[in-house]
Design a protein around this motif. Structure first.
Motif, short mmCIF file in Angstrom:
data_model
loop_
_atom_site.label_atom_id
_atom_site.label_comp_id
_atom_site.label_asym_id
_atom_site.label_seq_id
_atom_site.Cartn_x
_atom_site.Cartn_y
_atom_site.Cartn_z
N ALA A 1 -49.16 49.57 -12.59
CA ALA A 1 -49.40 48.42 -13.49
C ALA A 1 -49.41 47.11 -12.72
CB ALA A 1 -48.32 48.39 -14.57
N VAL A 2 -48.45 46.94 -11.78
CA VAL A 2 -48.40 45.71 -10.98
C VAL A 2 -49.67 45.54 -10.15
CG1 VAL A 2 -47.22 44.57 -9.06
CG2 VAL A 2 -45.89 45.58 -10.91
N THR A 3 -50.11 46.61 -9.52
CA THR A 3 -51.31 46.52 -8.68
C THR A 3 -52.56 46.25 -9.52
OG1 THR A 3 -51.52 48.94 -8.76
CG2 THR A 3 -50.39 47.99 -6.86
N ILE B 1 -52.55 44.55 -12.30
CA ILE B 1 -52.45 43.14 -12.70
C ILE B 1 -52.95 42.24 -11.57
CG2 ILE B 1 -50.79 41.28 -13.18
CD1 ILE B 1 -49.13 43.39 -14.72
N THR C 1 -55.07 43.03 -9.23
CA THR C 1 -56.53 43.21 -9.14
C THR C 1 -57.25 42.44 -10.23
OG1 THR C 1 -56.17 45.42 -8.22
CG2 THR C 1 -58.36 44.93 -9.07
N THR C 2 -56.74 42.52 -11.45
CA THR C 2 -57.37 41.81 -12.57
C THR C 2 -57.31 40.31 -12.37
OG1 THR C 2 -56.69 43.61 -14.05
CG2 THR C 2 -57.37 41.54 -15.08
N TRP C 3 -56.17 39.81 -11.92
CA TRP C 3 -56.02 38.36 -11.69
C TRP C 3 -57.00 37.88 -10.64
CZ3 TRP C 3 -54.49 35.49 -7.37
CH2 TRP C 3 -54.25 34.13 -7.63
#
Length: 530
Positions: free
Chosen positions: A18-20, A22, A24-26
């Motif tokens: 999930a952190v990765t 996030i 990537t999306t940012w």
């Protein structure tokens, strides 16, 4: 492991993913879509950030799972991987880092094409880069399959297969959406997590033996069933002359291969100057050196506390030695402490795999778009954006890596990476060194050097015991083995250098002195560098 404990472990897995995603999306929301941003992150990373990212790129599943597993199974001989992986960075520091940063833009082919005819050189170097990257990706896929199968309490083929597919899908998402910026930050986070996890396990192993390393080693030797031979050279590579040549071949591949890995070379373009590239390597050597010293402790710790037989029973090639060691250090199977530590280590290892496959996929898709597509597209046709082509290439490379990962799932990941290093040292390193240091090097020499190392390396692997002719091979029921060594480096690396020399001396092309002088000045001073 109980259902509750598996749930804890899977939650940690999911948290990292999930952190990765996030990150990537940012990054994807703030990108401008330029090739320089996608391939090199606009060259805005500091030496420390890039050093951590280099360490994150290099400390792969082969290092964390495979090397420790081999040490647990074969003792001293398994340490060759730790030593070889680390010593290789001296070649990178003194011969490659600054010069590559000054001469190139995005890929290995940029360095070679600076003074050659571009089209044939880019096609050859791009092909080689993709081949090396796919081999490296397969090792990460195999590590992921072993890890998640152990976590879920099963070793069934279906669990490993779906894990390989899932890792492949995630790596395509990271690369196609986030490019180099997202990949770099994922690698930095992963490097911090991996070093933290490795330090914790190392301290716990040493505490178990009250800081007495001598006792640790002798306990490992006693449990190995080999006695003092476990702590001496020759257990894996000391049988006959074939084994000894295999040892030399592997050592050459590990020491020389790093300087030819596409995903390592591409990292030097993410910093603003050559001086920053050199400082990045210094950071990376410090981090990687500490890490590989700790893998030795973990390997012998697994042999002493778990035992080679139990490690081999979990996975024939030892890929699960470190997670099993974590389970034991935390209190054993069925305990909360053991399960939490196991879950943390498994999540860190999974993070390692995701970060490394993202970096490799980005480098190989850059080679496809920047080198192969740009050279092979038809004149007059409607050109597509390089970045768009790179994203499509990431999907294609992911599919190939998934297929090969399913085929090779029973092999040791460190051994698979050794093959990738051999191909990199055979095909990429000769052409890189000749281009940087040989004034008379020609286009024919460059093309012959790449194919003269790549083709023998791949063919020799296909004809080796790795693929057929032994119970541990990819196709145990077939036997078309003609080459006795498991690693082709001893033969294919000299052939790469020989082919480059032969192609140059037989070429009618007159070397362009002016372009060589320009390249030499740029490589040494940085004048005119991108």
């Amino acid at each position: 492991m109980t259902t509750d404990h598996r749930t804890t472990a899977l939650l940690l897995f999911s948290a990292f993913v999930a952190v990765t995603l996030i990150i990537t999306t940012w990054v994807s929301r703030h990108r401008r879509g330029s090739a320089e941003e996608f391939y090199a992150g606009n060259r805005l990373f500091s030496p420390m950030e890039n050093g951590f990212a280099l360490a994150g790129d290099y400390m792969s599943a082969a290092s964390f799972l495979g090397v420790s597993g081999l040490i647990a199974l074969v003792g001293y001989d398994g340490m060759l991987y730790s030593v070889g992986f680390l010593v290789a960075w001296l070649v990178v520091l003194f011969l490659v880092a600054e010069l590559v940063r000054n001469c190139g833009r995005f890929t290995l082919a940029d360095v070679v094409a600076a003074r050659m005819r571009e089209r044939p050189v880019r096609i050859a170097a791009g092909t080689s880069s993709v081949a090396v990257s796919v081999l490296y990706l397969v090792a990460q896929m195999v590590g992921a399959g072993s890890l998640v199968a152990l976590l879920l309490g099963g070793t069934g083929e279906a669990v490993q297969a779906w894990t390989v597919v899932g890792v492949g899908a995630l790596m395509v998402i990271y690369v196609s959406l986030g490019g180099m910026r997202a990949t770099t930050w994922i690698q930095i986070v992963k490097a911090v997590l991996l070093l933290g996890g490795t330090i914790t396990l190392t301290v716990l192993v040493l505490l178990r033996f009250h800081g007495d390393v001598n006792r640790l080693l002798h306990t490992a030797a006693e449990r190995s069933g080999h006695g003092d031979a476990f702590l001496a050279p020759g257990l894996a590579y000391g049988g006959d002359w074939t084994d000894r040549f295999d040892f030399i071949s592997l050592g050459l591949a590990l020491v020389l291969g790093t300087a030819g890995l596409p995903h390592i070379l591409s990292r030097f373009y993410t910093v603003p100057t050559a001086r920053a590239a050199r400082r990045s390597v210094v950071w990376a050597i410090g981090l990687i050196g500490g890490f590989y010293l700790m893998t030795i402790v973990l390997g012998f710790g697994a042999a002493a506390l778990i035992g080679p037989d139990a490690v081999r029973a979990s996975h024939a090639s030892g890929n699960t030695a470190v997670p099993l060691l974590a389970l034991d250090l935390g209190g054993g199977a069925g305990t909360t402490g053991g399960t939490v530590l196991f879950a943390v280590v498994a999540a860190v290892a999974f993070a390692t795999i995701l970060a490394v496959v993202a970096g490799i996929t980005l480098a190989s898709s850059a080679s496809v778009a920047h080198d192969l597509y740009a050279s092979l597209r038809r004149p007059g046709g409607k050109p597509r954006s390089e970045v768009a082509v790179a994203r499509v290439a990431a999907v294609g490379i992911g599919v190939v890596a998934i297929a090969l990962g399913l085929l090779a799932r029973d092999l040791n990941v460190a051994f698979l990476v050794g093959l990738a290093f051999a191909v990199a040292a055979s095909a990429n390193l000769p052409v890189l060194l000749y281009s940087l240091f040989w004034r008379g090097f020609t286009t024919r020499g460059a093309v012959w050097s790449v194919y003269g190392g790549l083709i023998p390396a791949v063919v020799l692997v296909m004809l080796s015991p790795v693929v057929s002719g032994s119970p541990d091979s990819l196709f145990p029921g077939a036997d078309f083995q003609l080459f006795p060594l498991q690693n082709p480096g001893l033969v294919s690396i000299p052939l790469g250098f020989l082919a480059g020399w032969l192609g140059t001396v037989t070429s009618t092309e007159v070397p362009d002195e002016a372009r060589h002088a320009e390249t030499e000045v740029r490589s040494l001073t940085g004048a005119g560098a991108a």
